[in-house]
Design a protein around this motif. Structure first.
Motif, short mmCIF file in Angstrom:
data_model
loop_
_atom_site.label_atom_id
_atom_site.label_comp_id
_atom_site.label_asym_id
_atom_site.label_seq_id
_atom_site.Cartn_x
_atom_site.Cartn_y
_atom_site.Cartn_z
N UNK A 118 26.81 -6.14 49.47
CA UNK A 118 25.64 -5.56 49.02
C UNK A 118 24.84 -4.84 50.01
N UNK A 119 24.66 -5.10 50.97
CA UNK A 119 23.83 -4.43 52.08
C UNK A 119 24.61 -3.03 52.32
N UNK A 120 25.95 -2.80 52.33
CA UNK A 120 26.81 -1.68 52.33
C UNK A 120 26.25 -0.86 51.15
N UNK A 121 26.35 -1.40 49.99
CA UNK A 121 26.06 -0.49 48.96
C UNK A 121 24.40 -0.10 49.19
N UNK A 122 23.65 -0.92 49.61
CA UNK A 122 22.30 -0.28 49.63
C UNK A 122 22.29 0.70 50.47
N UNK A 123 23.10 0.73 51.61
CA UNK A 123 23.23 1.65 52.71
C UNK A 123 23.72 2.82 52.29
N UNK A 124 24.63 2.86 51.61
CA UNK A 124 25.43 3.91 51.10
C UNK A 124 24.87 4.63 49.95
N UNK A 125 23.96 3.68 49.33
CA UNK A 125 23.32 4.50 48.05
C UNK A 125 21.86 4.95 48.41
N UNK A 126 21.15 4.52 49.20
CA UNK A 126 19.85 4.86 49.59
C UNK A 126 19.47 5.13 51.03
N UNK A 127 20.73 4.82 51.68
CA UNK A 127 20.38 5.14 53.39
C UNK A 127 19.32 4.05 53.93
N UNK A 128 19.57 2.87 53.12
CA UNK A 128 18.59 1.98 53.61
C UNK A 128 18.64 1.46 55.30
N UNK A 129 17.60 1.10 55.64
CA UNK A 129 17.55 0.70 57.15
C UNK A 129 17.49 -0.92 56.85
N UNK A 130 18.32 -1.73 57.55
CA UNK A 130 18.45 -3.29 57.27
C UNK A 130 18.20 -3.76 58.75
N UNK A 131 17.38 -4.87 58.85
CA UNK A 131 16.86 -5.40 59.80
C UNK A 131 17.25 -6.96 59.77
N UNK A 132 17.82 -7.62 60.46
CA UNK A 132 18.36 -9.04 60.22
C UNK A 132 17.69 -10.06 61.39
N UNK A 133 17.17 -10.99 60.90
CA UNK A 133 16.67 -11.97 62.00
C UNK A 133 17.36 -13.26 61.87
N UNK A 134 18.12 -13.67 63.28
CA UNK A 134 18.84 -14.76 63.16
C UNK A 134 18.87 -15.54 64.44
N UNK A 135 19.03 -16.75 64.54
CA UNK A 135 18.82 -17.65 66.03
C UNK A 135 20.24 -17.66 66.46
N UNK A 136 21.39 -17.13 65.76
CA UNK A 136 22.69 -17.35 66.36
C UNK A 136 23.42 -18.31 65.68
N UNK A 137 23.22 -18.67 64.41
CA UNK A 137 24.18 -19.55 63.55
C UNK A 137 25.63 -19.12 63.66
N UNK A 138 26.34 -20.08 63.42
CA UNK A 138 27.82 -19.90 63.44
C UNK A 138 28.20 -19.07 62.11
N UNK A 139 27.80 -18.89 61.37
CA UNK A 139 28.13 -18.05 60.26
C UNK A 139 27.74 -16.81 60.19
N UNK A 140 26.61 -16.53 61.15
CA UNK A 140 26.15 -15.17 61.50
C UNK A 140 26.89 -14.73 62.59
N UNK A 141 27.14 -15.46 63.77
CA UNK A 141 27.98 -15.08 64.76
C UNK A 141 29.25 -14.82 64.51
N UNK A 142 29.89 -15.39 63.75
CA UNK A 142 31.22 -15.22 63.60
C UNK A 142 31.85 -14.65 62.22
N UNK A 143 30.80 -13.85 61.62
CA UNK A 143 31.21 -13.16 60.35
C UNK A 143 31.60 -11.77 60.86
N UNK A 144 32.59 -11.00 60.35
CA UNK A 144 33.34 -9.81 60.92
C UNK A 144 32.18 -8.62 60.63
N UNK A 145 31.33 -8.83 60.03
CA UNK A 145 30.16 -7.51 59.91
C UNK A 145 29.36 -7.61 61.29
#
Length: 184
Positions: A118-145
């Motif tokens: 969904x974020x990829x579509x937002x960026x491609x469609x509207x050139x949206x800036x995306x900021x993510x805050x995370x303390x380093x959870x496994x699902x965040x650190x290990x994901x291919x994005x």
């Protein structure tokens, strides 16, 4: 497994704390812009975006009580509340937001994958800036994005937050900028 007695929107999560602090330190990031705080919970990041001069702010959380809490927190901070929405925006067509804020949304592999698309579509469609805050959870650190994230800041967490979050000591803010297909 759930370490808190309160509902999720009652907690000022570490990723949201990092995003709020980043906006406070860098108000030009949202000044004059249209901002979406996705998974807004208590609304802290939406409130900080308003305080930093965002032109339009939407706090979105699928729990309708989170919208009520956001309005209450806005009033406590003597600010006009943001627009509050309980629609599942992740499954909708991207709207023209200049900036999307996501704090602590990458706690689950399936959700992380859905957000990624969904974020990829937002960026491609509207050139949206995306900021993510995370303390380093496994699902965040290990994901291919993760390869498309650019580290912007890291903040130490207060002792009480460390205790509530299994000893995590810091939280970071990342900019998500995917490589366009076919370009390196």
């Amino acid at each position: 497994m759930w370490p808190f007695n309160d509902p999720f929107w009652a907690i000022y999560w570490p990723g949201g704390q990092a995003i709020s602090r980043y906006l406070m330190d860098n108000p030009d990031v949202c000044r004059g812009r249209s901002v979406l705080d996705l998974g807004s919970g208590c609304g802290a990041s939406a409130i900080m975006a308003k305080r930093c001069g965002a032109e339009h702010v939407t706090a979105n959380d699928i729990d309708t009580v989170a919208g009520v809490v956001t309005i209450m927190n806005s009033e406590l901070n003597k600010l006009e509340p943001p627009v509050c929405s309980a629609d599942n925006m992740i499954s909708s067509e991207p709207k023209p937001f200049d900036l999307i804020l996501l704090g602590d949304m990458f706690y689950d592999e399936t959700l992380a994958t859905t957000l990624h698309g969904w974020l990829d579509r937002c960026i491609q469609t509207h050139n949206t800036t995306v900021l993510i805050g995370d303390p380093g959870r496994a699902a965040f650190e290990g994901h291919n994005f993760h390869r498309d994230l650019h580290h912007l800041a890291q903040y130490e967490l207060p002792q009480s937050v460390r205790e509530e979050n299994y000893g995590l000591v810091h939280s970071s803010v990342w900019s998500y900028r995917p490589r366009l297909q076919g370009k390196q």
